[in-house]
Design a protein around this motif. Structure first.
Motif, PDB file in Angstrom:
ATOM      1  N   TRP A 280      53.721 -17.694   3.121  1.00 23.26           N
ATOM      2  CA  TRP A 280      53.887 -19.208   3.184  1.00 23.26           C
ATOM      3  C   TRP A 280      54.505 -19.755   1.983  1.00 23.26           C
ATOM      4  CZ3 TRP A 280      54.944 -18.007   7.584  1.00 23.26           C
ATOM      5  CH2 TRP A 280      54.121 -17.478   8.708  1.00 23.26           C
TER       6      TRP A 280
ATOM      7  N   VAL B 109      49.945 -14.617  18.531  1.00 20.69           N
ATOM      8  CA  VAL B 109      49.605 -15.890  18.463  1.00 20.69           C
ATOM      9  C   VAL B 109      50.433 -16.565  17.339  1.00 20.69           C
ATOM     10  CG1 VAL B 109      47.867 -17.677  18.338  1.00 20.69           C
ATOM     11  CG2 VAL B 109      47.355 -15.318  19.360  1.00 20.69           C
TER      12      VAL B 109
ATOM     13  N   ALA C  24      36.845  -8.302  -5.212  1.00 17.17           N
ATOM     14  CA  ALA C  24      37.782  -7.249  -5.642  1.00 17.17           C
ATOM     15  C   ALA C  24      38.555  -6.780  -4.422  1.00 17.17           C
ATOM     16  CB  ALA C  24      36.613  -6.251  -5.845  1.00 17.17           C
TER      17      ALA C  24
ATOM     18  N   GLY D 222      39.351  -9.044   3.156  1.00 19.22           N
ATOM     19  CA  GLY D 222      40.949  -9.533   3.109  1.00 19.22           C
ATOM     20  C   GLY D 222      41.514 -10.787   3.999  1.00 19.22           C
ATOM     21  N   SER D 223      40.315 -11.609   3.910  1.00 24.85           N
ATOM     22  CA  SER D 223      40.839 -12.860   4.671  1.00 24.85           C
ATOM     23  C   SER D 223      40.569 -14.285   3.898  1.00 24.85           C
ATOM     24  CB  SER D 223      40.221 -13.032   6.174  1.00 24.85           C
ATOM     25  OG  SER D 223      40.666 -14.200   6.644  1.00 24.85           O
TER      26      SER D 223
ATOM     27  N   HIS E 204      44.752 -12.029  17.185  1.00 25.14           N
ATOM     28  CA  HIS E 204      46.247 -12.821  17.121  1.00 25.14           C
ATOM     29  C   HIS E 204      47.233 -12.027  17.639  1.00 25.14           C
ATOM     30  CE1 HIS E 204      44.499 -15.519  13.429  1.00 25.14           C
ATOM     31  NE2 HIS E 204      44.018 -15.808  14.620  1.00 25.14           N
TER      32      HIS E 204
ATOM     33  N   THR F  74      47.819  -5.506   2.516  1.00 20.90           N
ATOM     34  CA  THR F  74      48.795  -5.525   1.107  1.00 20.90           C
ATOM     35  C   THR F  74      48.940  -4.584   0.860  1.00 20.90           C
ATOM     36  OG1 THR F  74      46.835  -6.228   0.203  1.00 20.90           O
ATOM     37  CG2 THR F  74      48.541  -8.099   0.754  1.00 20.90           C
TER      38      THR F  74
ATOM     39  N   VAL G  54      40.041  -4.722  -1.460  1.00 26.43           N
ATOM     40  CA  VAL G  54      39.511  -3.930  -0.224  1.00 26.43           C
ATOM     41  C   VAL G  54      39.855  -2.455  -0.391  1.00 26.43           C
ATOM     42  CG1 VAL G  54      39.540  -6.004   1.318  1.00 26.43           C
ATOM     43  CG2 VAL G  54      41.601  -4.318   1.142  1.00 26.43           C
TER      44      VAL G  54
ATOM     45  N   GLY H  62      41.530  -9.538   7.617  1.00 25.30           N
ATOM     46  CA  GLY H  62      42.761 -10.497   7.563  1.00 25.30           C
ATOM     47  C   GLY H  62      43.901  -9.689   6.771  1.00 25.30           C
TER      48      GLY H  62
ATOM     49  N   THR I  49      40.702 -19.311   6.246  1.00 25.17           N
ATOM     50  CA  THR I  49      41.205 -20.885   6.111  1.00 25.17           C
ATOM     51  C   THR I  49      41.712 -21.081   7.654  1.00 25.17           C
ATOM     52  OG1 THR I  49      43.193 -20.029   5.314  1.00 25.17           O
ATOM     53  CG2 THR I  49      41.700 -20.906   3.777  1.00 25.17           C
TER      54      THR I  49
ATOM     55  N   ASP J 186      50.580 -10.631   2.249  1.00 26.64           N
ATOM     56  CA  ASP J 186      49.736 -11.593   3.155  1.00 26.64           C
ATOM     57  C   ASP J 186      50.326 -12.951   2.992  1.00 26.64           C
ATOM     58  OD1 ASP J 186      49.554 -12.670   0.656  1.00 26.64           O
ATOM     59  OD2 ASP J 186      47.288 -12.062   0.317  1.00 26.64           O
ATOM     60  N   PHE J 187      49.576 -14.075   3.666  1.00 34.42           N
ATOM     61  CA  PHE J 187      50.190 -15.321   4.103  1.00 34.42           C
ATOM     62  C   PHE J 187      49.992 -16.207   2.881  1.00 34.42           C
ATOM     63  CE2 PHE J 187      49.352 -13.551   8.053  1.00 34.42           C
ATOM     64  CZ  PHE J 187      50.554 -13.451   8.555  1.00 34.42           C
TER      65      PHE J 187
HETATM   66  P1  OAD Z   1      45.785 -14.975   4.137  1.00 29.41           P
HETATM   67  O1  OAD Z   1      46.832 -14.687   3.654  1.00 29.41           O
HETATM   68  O2  OAD Z   1      45.277 -16.585   4.222  1.00 29.41           O
HETATM   69  O3  OAD Z   1      44.627 -14.555   3.246  1.00 29.41           O
HETATM   70  C1  OAD Z   1      44.340 -13.100   2.800  1.00 29.41           C
HETATM   71  C2  OAD Z   1      43.561 -13.136   1.676  1.00 29.41           C
HETATM   72  O4  OAD Z   1      43.391 -11.579   1.483  1.00 29.41           O
HETATM   73  C3  OAD Z   1      44.075 -13.644   0.435  1.00 29.41           C
HETATM   74  O5  OAD Z   1      42.651 -14.619  -0.066  1.00 29.41           O
HETATM   75  C4  OAD Z   1      44.046 -12.800  -0.660  1.00 29.41           C
HETATM   76  O6  OAD Z   1      43.597 -13.166  -2.082  1.00 29.41           O
HETATM   77  C5  OAD Z   1      43.239 -11.738  -0.174  1.00 29.41           C
HETATM   78  N1  OAD Z   1      43.881 -10.267  -0.493  1.00 29.41           N
HETATM   79  C6  OAD Z   1      45.186 -10.036  -0.720  1.00 29.41           C
HETATM   80  N2  OAD Z   1      45.093  -8.580  -0.863  1.00 29.41           N
HETATM   81  C7  OAD Z   1      43.762  -8.239  -1.000  1.00 29.41           C
HETATM   82  C8  OAD Z   1      43.245  -6.819  -1.243  1.00 29.41           C
HETATM   83  N3  OAD Z   1      43.984  -5.737  -1.403  1.00 29.41           N
HETATM   84  N4  OAD Z   1      42.061  -6.883  -1.159  1.00 29.41           N
HETATM   85  C9  OAD Z   1      41.405  -7.846  -1.082  1.00 29.41           C
HETATM   86  N5  OAD Z   1      41.681  -9.234  -0.809  1.00 29.41           N
HETATM   87  C10 OAD Z   1      43.064  -9.249  -0.771  1.00 29.41           C
HETATM   88  O7  OAD Z   1      45.547 -14.223   5.425  1.00 29.41           O
HETATM   89  P2  OAD Z   1      44.625 -14.324   6.521  1.00 29.41           P
HETATM   90  O8  OAD Z   1      43.461 -14.765   6.262  1.00 29.41           O
HETATM   91  O9  OAD Z   1      44.705 -13.085   7.552  1.00 29.41           O
HETATM   92  O10 OAD Z   1      47.867 -16.173  11.769  1.00 29.41           O
HETATM   93  O11 OAD Z   1      45.400 -15.524   7.546  1.00 29.41           O
HETATM   94  C11 OAD Z   1      45.005 -15.760   8.979  1.00 29.41           C
HETATM   95  C12 OAD Z   1      46.172 -15.916   9.788  1.00 29.41           C
HETATM   96  O12 OAD Z   1      46.942 -16.996   8.957  1.00 29.41           O
HETATM   97  C13 OAD Z   1      47.021 -15.245  10.154  1.00 29.41           C
HETATM   98  O13 OAD Z   1      46.481 -14.090  10.984  1.00 29.41           O
HETATM   99  C14 OAD Z   1      48.307 -15.618  10.432  1.00 29.41           C
HETATM  100  C15 OAD Z   1      48.292 -16.405   9.295  1.00 29.41           C
HETATM  101  O14 OAD Z   1      48.967 -17.574   9.719  1.00 29.41           O
HETATM  102  C16 OAD Z   1      48.912 -16.238  12.831  1.00 29.41           C
HETATM  103  O15 OAD Z   1      49.864 -15.512  12.604  1.00 29.41           O
HETATM  104  C17 OAD Z   1      48.368 -16.594  13.788  1.00 29.41           C
END
Ligand code: OAD
Ligand code: ZN
Length: 249
Positions: free
Chosen positions: A40, A163, A233, A191-192, A118, A26, A235, A21, A195, A32-33
């Motif tokens: 967001w 998407v 931790a 890294g997701s 996506h 990042t 990634v 994800g 949700t 990220d989102f």
């Molecule tokens: P999110 O932004 O929801 O989650 C990213 C996660 O990665 C968070 O829990 C962060 O804490 C974690 N994170 C950030 N940097 C990190 C790092 N260096 N190492 C480890 N963890 C780290 O992103 P997604 O789960 O990808 O959809 O979100 C899913 C979807 O929601 C996206 O594909 C997008 C979005 O709306 C669409 O656009 C259809």
């Protein structure tokens, strides 16, 4: 320790699948989102809903372009996490990377078996005739004031090849991801936030079928309790060490 045990499970698996994800990118400078200071927090996801594209295609494209330029303002490159996954694949320890990311960085790092559930930020799609064209020239036309940019074949409104909220996932990619989840012995999530559905259902499916679940994420996720290994931790720290442990055995 846990890293060595997780590495051994990956090494002994017949089918090992990774899902990434936004947290995988990042470290490449892409926000990220939902993480700390995620996109967001600063933008309204409703502005990027497919219904906005119906209602107000010009406004949608103006905001989408601003978001794109905010995210990708500087040239982006794969980081150590992408590289570790590409190395695991090229050494025969990882079958596929299923990614929610649209940034193309897994391919840039050399991964070959990438399933983009996506969609891709590198393409635009005509909403009327389905024609796919490279995205950057379309963005350039929009920057020059063509709002919304339209298909050169049929004048239909173009849509980013990703998407959008309110859209279903590309059927072929989703089907492939689901069948991978069903046959994985190890399912590694990096890294997701886990949700967003149906992506979040993939590791659940894998776990239901008996796969060992390995999570690498800064924060806790809704599936953390079900994971055999839950590395809270970065990634770019964990995946290279995991690769080294898998490869050197
Ligand atoms: P999110 O932004 O929801 O989650 C990213 C996660 O990665 C968070 O829990 C962060 O804490 C974690 N994170 C950030 N940097 C990190 C790092 N260096 N190492 C480890 N963890 C780290 O992103 P997604 O789960 O990808 O959809 O979100 C899913 C979807 O929601 C996206 O594909 C997008 C979005 O709306 C669409 O656009 C259809
Ligand atoms: Zn068209």
């Amino acid at each position: 320790d846990d890293l060595r045990f997780a590495a051994r499970v990956i090494r002994e698996a017949d089918t090992a699948v990774a899902m990434t994800g936004a947290g995988a990118s990042t470290a490449s400078g892409i926000p990220d989102f939902r993480g700390d200071d995620g996109l967001w927090d600063r933008h309204d996801p409703d502005d990027f809903h497919v219904s906005r594209l119906d209602r107000d295609p010009g406004g949608f494209w103006r905001d989408r372009l601003a978001l794109h330029d905010e995210i990708y303002g500087d040239a982006i490159e794969p980081n150590a996490a992408h590289e570790a996954l590409a190395d695991l694949e090229s050494t025969g320890h990882l079958d596929r990377v299923v990614t929610q990311n649209i940034d193309g960085l897994h391919v840039a790092a050399g991964s070959e078996g990438v399933v983009t559930i996506h969609g891709s930020g590198q393409r635009s799609v005509c909403r009327d005739c389905g024609r796919r064209v490279p995205a950057e020239p379309v963005r350039e036309r929009a920057r020059d004031g063509e709002l919304p940019p339209r298909c050169e074949e049929c004048e239909g409104v173009l849509k980013p090849g990703v998407v959008l909220f309110g859209e279903s996932l590309p059927e072929h990619a989703l089907f492939e991801a689901q069948s991978l989840a069903e046959r994985a012995d190890v399912f590694l999530v990096a890294g997701s936030s886990l949700t967003v559905e149906p992506a979040a259902s993939l590791p659940r499916t894998a776990a239901d079928r008996g796969a060992t679940m390995v999570l690498v994420n800064l924060e806790r996720t809704p599936l953390s309790d079900r994971a055999e290994y839950d590395f809270r931790a970065d990634v770019t720290d964990v995946l290279p060490r995991l690769r080294d442990a898998v490869v050197t055995g």
